[in-house]
Design a protein around this motif. Structure first.
Motif, PDB file in Angstrom:
ATOM      1  N   ASP A   1       0.820  -1.215   0.000  1.00 15.77           N
ATOM      2  CA  ASP A   1       0.000   0.000   0.000  1.00 15.77           C
ATOM      3  C   ASP A   1       0.852   1.262   0.000  1.00 15.77           C
TER       4      ASP A   1
ATOM      5  N   PRO B   1       4.801   2.984  -1.263  1.00 18.59           N
ATOM      6  CA  PRO B   1       5.936   2.741  -2.154  1.00 18.59           C
ATOM      7  C   PRO B   1       7.144   2.219  -1.371  1.00 18.59           C
TER       8      PRO B   1
ATOM      9  N   HIS C   1       8.344  -1.676 -11.280  1.00 20.46           N
ATOM     10  CA  HIS C   1       7.352  -1.131 -10.351  1.00 20.46           C
ATOM     11  C   HIS C   1       6.185  -0.568 -11.153  1.00 20.46           C
TER      12      HIS C   1
ATOM     13  N   GLU D   1       2.450   1.328 -10.357  1.00 17.74           N
ATOM     14  CA  GLU D   1       1.466   1.835  -9.402  1.00 17.74           C
ATOM     15  C   GLU D   1       0.105   1.724 -10.061  1.00 17.74           C
TER      16      GLU D   1
ATOM     17  N   ARG E   1      -2.050   1.249  -5.191  1.00 15.48           N
ATOM     18  CA  ARG E   1      -1.157   0.232  -4.632  1.00 15.48           C
ATOM     19  C   ARG E   1       0.094   0.127  -5.489  1.00 15.48           C
ATOM     20  N   HIS E   2       1.139  -0.413  -4.912  1.00  9.38           N
ATOM     21  CA  HIS E   2       2.444  -0.486  -5.572  1.00  9.38           C
ATOM     22  C   HIS E   2       2.816  -1.946  -5.798  1.00  9.38           C
ATOM     23  N   TYR E   3       2.968  -2.302  -7.070  1.00 10.90           N
ATOM     24  CA  TYR E   3       3.283  -3.661  -7.478  1.00 10.90           C
ATOM     25  C   TYR E   3       4.728  -3.722  -7.950  1.00 10.90           C
ATOM     26  N   TYR E   4       5.486  -4.691  -7.435  1.00 13.57           N
ATOM     27  CA  TYR E   4       6.883  -4.876  -7.796  1.00 13.57           C
ATOM     28  C   TYR E   4       7.020  -6.301  -8.335  1.00 13.57           C
TER      29      TYR E   4
END
Length: 99
Positions: free
Chosen positions: A41, A43, A85, A87, A91-94
């Motif tokens: 949620d 960064p 990455h 966004e 939400r932040h997806y890696y």
């Protein structure tokens, strides 16, 4: 403390985002040659600027891990070709890629 959710299949990613396969691509998720991903949620990195030159006339931006994510970001960055990455929806997806 940062709460992460790990995912390892496209089906998991579709469930987390609510997007279809095509919609994932349309929203900049690179589904080629990835092994694992994490969603947060907040960064895990912050943008920094490196200025150089006698009067600081040139600069480059780069991502630096936040303190609590330093180890994870560095491991992801060192893995084969690194991570990407995205966004999406706050939400932040890696996603960690191998090729």
């Amino acid at each position: 403390m940062i709460n992460l959710t790990m995912f390892s299949t496209e089906k998991d990613l579709m469930k987390l985002t609510g997007l279809s396969h095509d919609e994932l691509w349309e929203n900049d998720f690179d589904l080629d040659d990835w092994d694992v991903g994490f969603v947060s949620d907040v960064p895990l990195t912050k943008t920094k600027t490196y200025e150089y030159g006698e009067h600081g006339e040139e600069f480059d931006e780069y991502e630096e891990p936040v303190d609590d994510a330093w180890w994870l970001i560095n491991r992801m960055d060192e893995y084969c070709v690194g991570y990407r990455h995205v966004e999406f929806n706050g939400r932040h997806y890696y996603m960690v890629h191998h090729a």
